[in-house]
Scaffold this motif. Structure first.
Motif, PDB file in Angstrom:
ATOM      1  N   ILE A   1       0.861  -1.183   0.000  1.00  0.00           N
ATOM      2  CA  ILE A   1       0.000   0.000   0.000  1.00  0.00           C
ATOM      3  C   ILE A   1       0.897   1.232   0.000  1.00  0.00           C
ATOM      4  CG2 ILE A   1      -1.730   1.326   1.268  1.00  0.00           C
ATOM      5  CD1 ILE A   1      -2.840  -1.289   2.338  1.00  0.00           C
ATOM      6  N   ILE A   2       0.742   2.060  -1.025  1.00  0.00           N
ATOM      7  CA  ILE A   2       1.542   3.283  -1.161  1.00  0.00           C
ATOM      8  C   ILE A   2       0.597   4.475  -1.047  1.00  0.00           C
ATOM      9  CG2 ILE A   2       3.099   4.601  -2.655  1.00  0.00           C
ATOM     10  CD1 ILE A   2       3.849   1.895  -3.974  1.00  0.00           C
ATOM     11  N   GLU A   3       0.748   5.250   0.023  1.00  0.00           N
ATOM     12  CA  GLU A   3      -0.131   6.383   0.294  1.00  0.00           C
ATOM     13  C   GLU A   3       0.537   7.671  -0.204  1.00  0.00           C
ATOM     14  OE1 GLU A   3      -2.115   6.010   4.335  1.00  0.00           O
ATOM     15  OE2 GLU A   3      -0.706   4.323   4.423  1.00  0.00           O
ATOM     16  N   LEU A   4       0.102   8.110  -1.366  1.00  0.00           N
ATOM     17  CA  LEU A   4       0.787   9.198  -2.068  1.00  0.00           C
ATOM     18  C   LEU A   4       0.657  10.550  -1.368  1.00  0.00           C
ATOM     19  CD1 LEU A   4      -0.247   8.136  -5.665  1.00  0.00           C
ATOM     20  CD2 LEU A   4       2.031   7.955  -4.670  1.00  0.00           C
ATOM     21  N   LYS A   5      -0.405  10.763  -0.614  1.00  0.00           N
ATOM     22  CA  LYS A   5      -0.603  12.041   0.085  1.00  0.00           C
ATOM     23  C   LYS A   5       0.478  12.276   1.135  1.00  0.00           C
ATOM     24  CE  LYS A   5      -4.588  13.628  -1.626  1.00  0.00           C
ATOM     25  NZ  LYS A   5      -4.728  14.948  -2.269  1.00  0.00           N
ATOM     26  N   LYS A   6       1.110  11.197   1.590  1.00  0.00           N
ATOM     27  CA  LYS A   6       2.139  11.301   2.621  1.00  0.00           C
ATOM     28  C   LYS A   6       3.536  11.501   2.036  1.00  0.00           C
ATOM     29  CE  LYS A   6      -0.399   8.255   5.777  1.00  0.00           C
ATOM     30  NZ  LYS A   6      -0.390   6.948   6.493  1.00  0.00           N
TER      31      LYS A   6
END
Length: 294
Positions: free
Chosen positions: A161-166
């Motif tokens: 899971i890659i959370e781009l907002k972070k």
């Protein structure tokens, strides 16, 4: 193809129609392999030598009603299946959806009558443009471990899971860092300058840039891109409106609850003071039945 289609003020590199073109169009294997290996390296996993695309891009397909289906699917030289999802909107229950789609792909590996040793790992890579939680983790990799001794049960389940907002520049290993710079470019950014820097960092980005240029010059593909953007924007507006109405309803209910509690508190005090129950009812709005229960 129309080489003078229009100038692009802003282009959403996370548009799933564009990502499908970038990763699964004919000849995209090297680009796709590089992204997968960049993700694997960042998680300390083994990389792959080659991939075969199982969901080839077809610009005539209509993705307007797409919810959460596999955007890109491929198989590696050792038989591992890799699925890539782009999700721009979601909530705290999204991990269950990820697991459901992983299970759906895993269950299809075994044909009737085949033995379990015919099963191979399924790797799910999820690019999310929203935060699942308040942690600082940008890239998380989940597998099945024993909770006491951390022994791995099987390597067949692997969920990234890659959370781009972070994401902020240079927080991950160089290869994945380069890809996330590409996927998180904003309207205010100078795309030409950033792409020039990315090409210097990672040669495969030159091919990425060529494909991007081909995409924005193609009228048919840009029409589909626009349709998808309009659909996603409409969904976002509806989601925000639902949240706003939910907050307003919650505030209203909270105020009503607070008012009720205040009425009950006043009624108890008046009742203790020996005030006639009918007078208490008239002044607090509580019924005789409610007051008798206090």
């Amino acid at each position: 193809m129309d080489n003078n289609y229009r100038s692009i003020k802003y282009f959403n590199t996370l548009n799933d129609y564009f990502v499908r073109y970038l990763f699964s169009d004919k000849g995209s294997e090297a680009i796709l392999l590089d992204f997968i290996n960049s993700t694997m390296l960042d998680a300390g996993m083994k990389t792959f030598r080659s991939v075969e695309i199982l969901t080839p891009f077809n610009y005539k397909e209509n993705y307007e009603n797409k919810e959460t289906i596999t955007d890109v699917k491929c198989i590696t030289q050792n038989g591992s299946v890799v699925i890539i999802e782009i999700q721009l909107q979601g909530n705290s229950r999204f991990p269950e959806r990820i697991l459901y789609y992983w299970a759906s792909n895993y269950s299809k590996l075994l044909k009737q009558g085949e033995k379990y040793d015919a099963l191979t790992p399924v790797i799910s890579i999820n690019l999310l443009n929203f935060n699942l939680d308040d942690s600082n983790n940008i890239h998380s990799c989940y597998m099945i471990y024993d909770t006491i001794n951390q022994r791995l049960l099987t390597d067949h389940l692997q969920i990234h899971i890659i959370e781009l907002k972070k994401f902020n520049n240079n927080l991950l290993k160089p290869d994945l860092n380069c890809w996330l710079k590409f996927f998180t470019m904003k309207e205010k950014d100078n795309r030409e300058v950033i792409m020039s820097e990315l090409v210097k960092e990672k040669p495969v980005m030159e091919e990425v840039q060529k494909r991007y240029n081909n995409f924005i010059k193609d009228r048919l593909m840009m029409n589909e891109y626009d349709k998808r953007e309009a659909y996603l924007y409409g969904n976002q507006i509806m989601l925000e409106e639902e949240r706003r109405l939910g907050i307003e309803e919650g505030i209203k209910q909270g105020m009503e609850k607070g008012k009720k509690e205040q009425q009950i508190s006043i009624a108890r005090n008046l009742k203790k003071a020996g005030i006639d129950i009918k007078i208490i009812s008239e002044n607090t709005g509580l019924s005789i039945e409610e007051l008798e229960k206090l």
